[in-house]
Design a protein around this motif. Structure first.
Motif, mmCIF file in Angstrom:
data_model
loop_
_atom_site.group_PDB
_atom_site.id
_atom_site.type_symbol
_atom_site.label_atom_id
_atom_site.label_comp_id
_atom_site.label_asym_id
_atom_site.label_seq_id
_atom_site.Cartn_x
_atom_site.Cartn_y
_atom_site.Cartn_z
ATOM 1 N N UNK B 86 0.658 -1.380 0.340
ATOM 2 C CA UNK B 86 -0.374 -0.623 -0.388
ATOM 3 C C UNK B 86 0.932 1.597 -0.128
ATOM 4 N N UNK B 87 0.815 1.849 -1.035
ATOM 5 C CA UNK B 87 1.568 3.287 -0.892
ATOM 6 C C UNK B 87 0.283 4.750 -0.875
ATOM 7 N N UNK B 88 0.891 5.631 0.336
ATOM 8 C CA UNK B 88 0.224 6.710 0.145
ATOM 9 C C UNK B 88 0.954 7.727 -0.308
ATOM 10 N N UNK B 89 0.241 7.917 -1.590
ATOM 11 C CA UNK B 89 0.524 9.756 -2.065
ATOM 12 C C UNK B 89 0.113 10.905 -1.658
ATOM 13 N N UNK B 90 1.381 12.021 -0.965
ATOM 14 C CA UNK B 90 1.161 13.106 0.108
ATOM 15 C C UNK B 90 0.985 14.234 -1.337
ATOM 16 N N UNK B 91 0.056 15.402 -1.504
ATOM 17 C CA UNK B 91 -0.072 16.601 -1.960
ATOM 18 C C UNK B 91 -0.782 17.770 -1.463
ATOM 19 N N UNK B 92 -0.621 18.149 -1.938
ATOM 20 C CA UNK B 92 -2.039 19.607 -0.749
ATOM 21 C C UNK B 92 -2.605 20.650 -2.985
ATOM 22 N N UNK B 93 -3.986 20.966 -2.281
ATOM 23 C CA UNK B 93 -3.804 21.529 -3.221
ATOM 24 C C UNK B 93 -4.711 22.956 -3.062
ATOM 25 N N UNK B 94 -3.998 23.641 -1.878
ATOM 26 C CA UNK B 94 -3.988 24.868 -1.788
ATOM 27 C C UNK B 94 -2.736 24.986 -2.495
ATOM 28 N N UNK B 123 0.898 25.852 -10.588
ATOM 29 C CA UNK B 123 1.671 25.072 -11.781
ATOM 30 C C UNK B 123 2.496 24.119 -11.003
ATOM 31 N N UNK B 124 3.220 24.839 -10.044
ATOM 32 C CA UNK B 124 4.142 23.807 -9.745
ATOM 33 C C UNK B 124 4.577 23.114 -8.102
ATOM 34 N N UNK B 125 4.207 24.215 -7.911
ATOM 35 C CA UNK B 125 3.547 23.892 -6.366
ATOM 36 C C UNK B 125 2.038 24.406 -5.795
ATOM 37 N N UNK B 126 1.033 23.265 -5.811
ATOM 38 C CA UNK B 126 1.835 21.767 -5.772
ATOM 39 C C UNK B 126 0.930 21.001 -6.772
ATOM 40 N N UNK B 127 -0.122 21.991 -7.604
ATOM 41 C CA UNK B 127 -1.948 21.231 -8.318
ATOM 42 C C UNK B 127 -0.289 20.257 -9.114
ATOM 43 N N UNK B 181 -0.407 2.404 5.759
ATOM 44 C CA UNK B 181 0.339 2.386 4.438
ATOM 45 C C UNK B 181 1.840 1.941 4.971
ATOM 46 N N UNK B 182 2.150 0.983 3.395
ATOM 47 C CA UNK B 182 3.787 0.799 3.438
ATOM 48 C C UNK B 182 4.687 1.456 3.632
ATOM 49 N N UNK B 183 4.085 2.320 2.792
ATOM 50 C CA UNK B 183 5.651 3.801 2.806
ATOM 51 C C UNK B 183 4.562 4.883 2.213
ATOM 52 N N UNK B 184 5.253 6.178 2.267
ATOM 53 C CA UNK B 184 4.375 7.951 1.788
ATOM 54 C C UNK B 184 5.174 8.037 0.828
ATOM 55 N N UNK B 185 4.400 8.237 -0.338
ATOM 56 C CA UNK B 185 5.150 8.740 -1.625
ATOM 57 C C UNK B 185 4.698 10.660 -1.268
ATOM 58 N N UNK B 186 5.753 11.422 -1.160
ATOM 59 C CA UNK B 186 5.095 12.920 -1.193
ATOM 60 C C UNK B 186 5.589 13.721 -2.179
ATOM 61 N N UNK B 187 4.483 14.078 -2.871
ATOM 62 C CA UNK B 187 5.240 14.993 -4.405
ATOM 63 C C UNK B 187 4.521 16.589 -3.962
ATOM 64 N N UNK B 188 5.802 16.924 -3.515
ATOM 65 C CA UNK B 188 5.416 18.122 -3.026
ATOM 66 C C UNK B 188 7.102 18.650 -2.783
ATOM 67 N N UNK B 189 8.290 18.494 -3.693
ATOM 68 C CA UNK B 189 9.471 18.923 -3.795
ATOM 69 C C UNK B 189 10.369 19.139 -4.951
ATOM 70 N N UNK B 190 11.375 19.587 -5.666
ATOM 71 C CA UNK B 190 11.377 19.149 -6.622
ATOM 72 C C UNK B 190 13.067 18.557 -6.276
ATOM 73 N N UNK B 423 10.298 10.933 -1.735
ATOM 74 C CA UNK B 423 9.832 11.956 -2.326
ATOM 75 C C UNK B 423 9.848 11.606 -3.739
ATOM 76 N N UNK B 424 8.770 12.173 -4.985
ATOM 77 C CA UNK B 424 9.180 11.675 -5.746
ATOM 78 C C UNK B 424 8.149 13.091 -6.538
ATOM 79 N N UNK B 425 9.512 14.262 -7.233
ATOM 80 C CA UNK B 425 8.777 15.600 -7.505
ATOM 81 C C UNK B 425 9.474 15.788 -8.508
ATOM 82 N N UNK B 426 9.326 17.179 -9.257
ATOM 83 C CA UNK B 426 10.161 16.760 -10.539
ATOM 84 C C UNK B 426 9.848 18.479 -10.518
#
Lengths: 467, 467
Positions: B86-94, B123-127, B181-190, B423-426
């Motif tokens: 189980x993977x939990x993706x974290x991000x934010x919509x504000x 556009x990048x942070x974070x939508x 979850x077994x791991x968290x993937x944060x998509x809010x970095x670069x 962390x997974x950010x582009x």
């Protein structure tokens, strides 16, 4: 039985006491608050009142001198002996603000006498202490049978002391010829206590600067950058921390250059004063003393120079937190100076020290305000001995010595006129300068009158003006 | 010629690129500024929009979770393999506030594409970085012929990250079961740069405190008392100056307890990054680096703990001067923490240090705010290896490692859920987070889609969830 000179002075004072106090009360009713623009008319009225009163007292010359701010009063009463020394008395006719609601038990501008004390704003600081000179010179004449004082007597009573005397130096420079004197007597200080009459022998000087430190061009994120660039608030703190060594001595190289250390005799004299540290701490609203190793509290505040932080600021100071490295920080420093220290030299060594103390990446600006020189009268100065004798005759007690830790416009007189400054004040610490219910002790006020009466005689008799 | 799995992913992305960007633009038009109360309706609208879009994408569950502040979105797409991790993706919509007049070349809430870049607030942070997961999971399904992802996929997209995530920890605690979850993937970095794809392996933690120092009960005269009582502004500066030793190491006893030092391999990896100090200094708006001896700039900001002054204040800070000893002063300090440091221990050692560092006569109060723990994924962690492989496939380049100097709510997930955070950010440094003309590079955004597509496959294939 013929009167002694002293009893003649006392008799004269006793018989003129009531009128003297009535006159003083009339002056105290004028709310000459220099800090309040809406009182500017009252400050002018106070100057006019005093000039008229001094003429009535007998001063052949009494003038109101305008300044860029509030007016000063100048009066002159020459001796009939052309060889007599010239003495210039300094005081001020403006007062601190005061309002009934600040905690006054009666209207601050409606003087009342209770239990031998005269309560009013300016009773001690400084109208009362200026005014004792009017009756003092009359008692001097009456007791000696003179028609003119034994000294060439001049008075300069400024109107902006409570606002920092912004125009005083210019005024003194402008009128240096007419103000020329052999000594200045400042009547704007106090004594140790009602039981311990003292003469103040000096005031500390003052140099002030503000140092602004610049780091990043704008506040930057303390997470993204923290730990890798210099922080100007840290640099500001580092400067302040570097002001003193582990013995609480000022650590700025060259700061103590020229300092006139206390003599053993002076330290003994300070130590003889009935100093109660607990009581002093209450006055200082503090819970512990702290200061330069090897010196007593009185030595520290009267005779040792200091480096003090008056303000520090940088970064985020609001509620909560903000994770920034601030882009700038500032410190406001003041240095109290003692005899032998030169404000120009202090500015030079502080500039060099600051430039040297800051890390790469921190840019700084340093600005100095106007400085005040220290003044100190040596204990063996003949004019000081006259003051001590006059005070001793009035108080019939040994007179001890104090100094003032603060700084005042007296230093301008010393510097511009090039003469020694002496202090004659009868106010005591409980008089409440700048506080509600300011008062003057009537007994002490009349001792001030008496001291002035003896002083002109003593100075005239003991021609040490050429010293 | 049959497609490789990778070309199948690319083909799918190419054919859905236009619709994906249209959808993202629609979301970016919602000005979900959490810091502006008048935008609260927009933040809710953004959450609703996202939940609906995730359902449309195929997530069987997509809910709006209310908080005491702005709502979060939770979505879940179980694998058809019950044994899948189980993977939990974290991000934010504000998003951060933005206004045309701040220097935007176009309306911040009307997305435009220019020169391969999509300009809009968020556009990048974070939508953008949240949204690549929608097309990512669809590409993963299309390329593998699956009807459900190879992992149990969960998304938690909060609505208050730009306001400090005040309700996030409570939200996570409240829903810990569903977020398991077994791991968290944060998509809010670069990443390091467009040319240098990188994976972030950790963030620093944060502890904050405010120390107020009290001296005299009220401001006192620096002439009358200066040099003989302790000055709280001096004491505040002394505390700050005592934070670091002469090697710029934090000098608080016990501060480094437990710190996980960089391995030689990690230091080598940092050193391999094309770091340009001049350029970095421009980003830091600074003119010189400064920090702990024996460490490079990257080591200092990523892997070393700090003590930073965020604010300092005391005494008179207005124009001109005021000759006082102030009655109080305060400092706001923040400490960035690295793996092995515990905020509770830091609070304990800072309290002991402050109490010990102050002179007699200075009373102090110290308060700590909420703390954030550091997070760090070991380089050899199998899930991290999956991220590196997925990214390598997408970018077709070696993937290097970075860390984040800042601190984030990811740490709450790590702590409450007890799982590693990856962390997974582009996004790249020039994307202008929090600044005018925020943008995302379309090429990189689509590499993010591609990486996500490979990642679920890789994680599903390489069952390291039990690690």
């Amino acid at each position: 039985m013929s009167e002694t000179p002293d009893s003649a002075v006392r008799t004269y004072i006793d018989s003129h006491r009531a009128a003297f106090l009535d006159d003083l009360a009339e002056w105290l009713r004028i709310p000459s608050v220099s800090a309040q623009p809406e009182r500017a008319g009252d400050v002018r009225r106070s100057a006019d009142w005093l000039a008229a009163k001094l003429q009535e007292t007998g001063f052949p010359t009494a003038e109101v001198w305008p300044t860029a701010g509030a007016p000063a009063v100048f009066a002159e009463w020459p001796s009939d002996d052309p060889q007599a020394p010239t003495v210039l008395v300094y005081g001020h006719h403006d007062v601190q603000p005061a309002a009934r609601e600040d905690g006054w038990h009666s209207d601050p501008f409606e003087p009342v006498i209770r239990d031998g004390r005269l309560y009013a704003r300016g009773a001690a600081d400084d109208k009362g202490q200026v005014f004792f000179h009017t009756l003092g010179v009359r008692a001097h004449l009456a007791a000696t049978g003179r028609t003119a004082p034994a000294v060439h007597l001049k008075l300069l009573i400024e109107g902006e002391e409570e606002s920092g005397s912004p125009n005083f130096r210019t005024l003194v420079e402008q009128h240096a010829d007419r103000l020329a004197a052999d000594a200045v007597i400042v009547s704007d200080t106090g004594m140790w206590s009602a039981d311990t009459p003292t003469v103040c022998t000096g005031m500390r000087g003052l140099a002030e600067c503000e140092i602004t430190l610049y780091g990043p061009e704008q506040d930057i994120h303390s997470g993204s950058f923290g730990g890798a660039v210099p922080n100007p608030a840290t640099a500001a703190a580092g400067l302040v921390a570097a002001l003193h060594d582990e013995h609480a001595r000022v650590a700025i190289p060259g700061f103590y250059d020229g300092v006139v250390d206390l003599t053993d005799r002076e330290r003994e004299l300070f130590a003889e004063l009935p100093f109660d540290e607990e009581r002093w701490l209450r006055t200082a609203r503090s819970t512990a003393t702290f200061g330069e190793a090897g010196h007593s509290t009185l030595e520290r505040i009267w005779a040792r120079p200091t480096a003090e932080v008056n303000g520090i600021g940088g970064g985020y100071q609001g509620p909560g937190s903000k994770t920034i490295i601030p882009s700038s920080a500032m410190v406001k420093l003041s240095f109290r100076l003692v005899a032998g220290q030169d404000p120009d030299h202090i500015e030079k060594v502080v500039r060099a020290w600051a430039a040297d103390a800051l890390p790469a990446g921190i840019r700084h600006e340093i600005t100095f305000g106007s400085a005040t020189r220290p003044c100190l009268t040596p204990l063996d100065h003949p004019a000081l001995q006259s003051v001590v004798r006059a005070m001793g005759r009035a108080f019939q007690q040994p007179v001890r010595f104090t100094r003032e830790g603060g700084s005042g416009p007296a230093a301008d007189l010393q510097e511009v006129l090039g003469v020694p400054v002496l202090f004659l004040g009868i106010s005591i610490p409980s008089d409440g300068w700048h506080a509600p219910n300011e008062k003057v002790e009537l007994d002490l006020l009349l001792k001030g009158v008496e001291t002035a009466a003896y002083l002109w005689d003593d100075l005239g008799e003991n021609r040490h003006d050429a010293d």
